[in-house]
Motif scaffolding. Sequence first.
Motif, mmCIF file in Angstrom:
data_model
loop_
_atom_site.group_PDB
_atom_site.id
_atom_site.type_symbol
_atom_site.label_atom_id
_atom_site.label_comp_id
_atom_site.label_asym_id
_atom_site.label_seq_id
_atom_site.Cartn_x
_atom_site.Cartn_y
_atom_site.Cartn_z
ATOM 1 N N LEU A 1 0.827 -1.213 0.000
ATOM 2 C CA LEU A 1 0.000 0.000 0.000
ATOM 3 C C LEU A 1 0.858 1.258 0.000
ATOM 4 C CD1 LEU A 1 -2.657 -1.124 2.617
ATOM 5 C CD2 LEU A 1 -2.967 -0.959 0.143
ATOM 6 N N PHE A 2 2.029 1.184 0.620
ATOM 7 C CA PHE A 2 2.935 2.331 0.687
ATOM 8 C C PHE A 2 3.777 2.456 -0.581
ATOM 9 C CE2 PHE A 2 1.815 1.391 5.001
ATOM 10 C CZ PHE A 2 1.762 2.632 5.624
ATOM 11 N N ALA A 3 4.070 1.332 -1.220
ATOM 12 C CA ALA A 3 4.998 1.318 -2.341
ATOM 13 C C ALA A 3 4.330 1.501 -3.704
ATOM 14 C CB ALA A 3 5.781 0.005 -2.339
ATOM 15 N N ASP A 4 3.079 1.108 -3.859
ATOM 16 C CA ASP A 4 2.449 1.063 -5.181
ATOM 17 C C ASP A 4 1.273 2.038 -5.272
ATOM 18 O OD1 ASP A 4 1.323 0.444 -7.630
ATOM 19 O OD2 ASP A 4 1.409 -1.730 -7.318
ATOM 20 N N GLN A 5 1.474 3.141 -5.981
ATOM 21 C CA GLN A 5 0.426 4.151 -6.125
ATOM 22 C C GLN A 5 -0.808 3.589 -6.823
ATOM 23 O OE1 GLN A 5 1.619 7.864 -7.895
ATOM 24 N NE2 GLN A 5 -0.485 8.499 -8.251
ATOM 25 N N ARG A 6 -0.611 2.673 -7.789
ATOM 26 C CA ARG A 6 -1.752 2.087 -8.502
ATOM 27 C C ARG A 6 -2.678 1.346 -7.546
ATOM 28 N NH1 ARG A 6 1.293 -1.605 -12.381
ATOM 29 N NH2 ARG A 6 2.423 -1.766 -10.445
ATOM 30 N N LEU A 7 -2.115 0.709 -6.541
ATOM 31 C CA LEU A 7 -2.910 -0.004 -5.547
ATOM 32 C C LEU A 7 -3.715 0.975 -4.692
ATOM 33 C CD1 LEU A 7 -3.561 -2.815 -4.499
ATOM 34 C CD2 LEU A 7 -1.587 -2.643 -2.995
ATOM 35 N N ARG A 8 -3.114 2.122 -4.363
ATOM 36 C CA ARG A 8 -3.812 3.133 -3.550
ATOM 37 C C ARG A 8 -4.960 3.780 -4.302
ATOM 38 N NH1 ARG A 8 1.580 4.394 -2.326
ATOM 39 N NH2 ARG A 8 1.486 6.289 -3.563
ATOM 40 N N GLU A 9 -4.968 3.705 -5.618
ATOM 41 C CA GLU A 9 -6.035 4.303 -6.415
ATOM 42 C C GLU A 9 -7.269 3.412 -6.525
ATOM 43 O OE1 GLU A 9 -3.997 5.090 -10.053
ATOM 44 O OE2 GLU A 9 -2.942 6.831 -9.242
ATOM 45 N N LYS A 10 -7.168 2.154 -6.103
ATOM 46 C CA LYS A 10 -8.280 1.210 -6.209
ATOM 47 C C LYS A 10 -9.107 1.199 -4.934
ATOM 48 C CE LYS A 10 -5.719 -1.808 -9.239
ATOM 49 N NZ LYS A 10 -5.788 -3.100 -9.842
ATOM 50 N N GLU A 11 -10.373 0.826 -5.059
ATOM 51 C CA GLU A 11 -11.187 0.603 -3.868
ATOM 52 C C GLU A 11 -10.775 -0.736 -3.289
ATOM 53 O OE1 GLU A 11 -15.729 0.749 -2.226
ATOM 54 O OE2 GLU A 11 -15.379 0.909 -4.375
ATOM 55 N N LEU A 12 -10.503 -0.761 -1.989
ATOM 56 C CA LEU A 12 -9.973 -1.950 -1.337
ATOM 57 C C LEU A 12 -10.838 -2.359 -0.155
ATOM 58 C CD1 LEU A 12 -6.251 -0.776 -1.155
ATOM 59 C CD2 LEU A 12 -7.227 -2.352 -2.829
ATOM 60 N N LEU A 13 -10.739 -3.594 0.223
ATOM 61 C CA LEU A 13 -11.324 -4.097 1.463
ATOM 62 C C LEU A 13 -10.149 -4.511 2.337
ATOM 63 C CD1 LEU A 13 -13.845 -4.815 3.093
ATOM 64 C CD2 LEU A 13 -13.757 -7.081 2.047
ATOM 65 N N LEU A 14 -9.865 -3.690 3.350
ATOM 66 C CA LEU A 14 -8.733 -3.932 4.239
ATOM 67 C C LEU A 14 -9.229 -4.593 5.519
ATOM 68 C CD1 LEU A 14 -6.997 -0.450 3.896
ATOM 69 C CD2 LEU A 14 -6.462 -2.546 2.649
ATOM 70 N N THR A 15 -8.528 -5.602 5.970
ATOM 71 C CA THR A 15 -8.860 -6.282 7.217
ATOM 72 C C THR A 15 -7.677 -6.164 8.155
ATOM 73 O OG1 THR A 15 -10.233 -7.862 6.017
ATOM 74 C CG2 THR A 15 -9.569 -8.483 8.231
ATOM 75 N N GLY A 16 -7.937 -5.800 9.403
ATOM 76 C CA GLY A 16 -6.845 -5.674 10.363
ATOM 77 C C GLY A 16 -7.337 -5.321 11.744
ATOM 78 N N LYS A 17 -6.383 -5.025 12.613
ATOM 79 C CA LYS A 17 -6.669 -4.655 14.003
ATOM 80 C C LYS A 17 -6.767 -3.134 14.114
ATOM 81 C CE LYS A 17 -3.991 -8.445 15.887
ATOM 82 N NZ LYS A 17 -2.796 -8.796 16.655
ATOM 83 N N VAL A 18 -7.599 -2.681 15.012
ATOM 84 C CA VAL A 18 -7.718 -1.256 15.305
ATOM 85 C C VAL A 18 -7.173 -1.023 16.708
ATOM 86 C CG1 VAL A 18 -9.306 0.669 15.656
ATOM 87 C CG2 VAL A 18 -9.720 -0.960 13.810
ATOM 88 N N PHE A 19 -6.234 -0.090 16.827
ATOM 89 C CA PHE A 19 -5.660 0.279 18.114
ATOM 90 C C PHE A 19 -6.277 1.597 18.556
ATOM 91 C CE2 PHE A 19 -2.365 -2.011 15.727
ATOM 92 C CZ PHE A 19 -2.198 -3.104 16.569
ATOM 93 N N ARG A 20 -6.536 1.741 19.821
ATOM 94 C CA ARG A 20 -7.137 2.968 20.342
ATOM 95 C C ARG A 20 -6.054 4.035 20.531
ATOM 96 N NH1 ARG A 20 -12.315 2.206 23.114
ATOM 97 N NH2 ARG A 20 -12.900 0.049 22.759
#
Length: 86
Positions: A50-69
């Motif tokens: 996500l940090f390295a590829d601008q083309r990936l950042r331009e797409k709609e994504l479904l991200l799964t992960g942890k949320v920290f407060r």
Amino acid sequence: MQLRGKVVCLPEEMHRIFETDLPTNHEHIYGSDANGVYYTLLRTKLSEALFADQRLREKELLLTGKVFRIANLQRDAMKSIATARL
């Protein structure tokens, strides 16, 4: 948690929405939003693309992960607080 949307540069997004200051040479801090709440993406082995590829950042994504407060703060003023020495 799952987030659906595009990855954005958070300083640029805060400038666009809230008219915050944005230096010309600012650091890109990437994140995503879900229902108006912005989440910062941590740079890890799994998120590196996500940090390295601008083309990936331009797409709609479904991200799964942890949320920290963690709360974010835009500094509007700053004062030094002197401590008394006994």
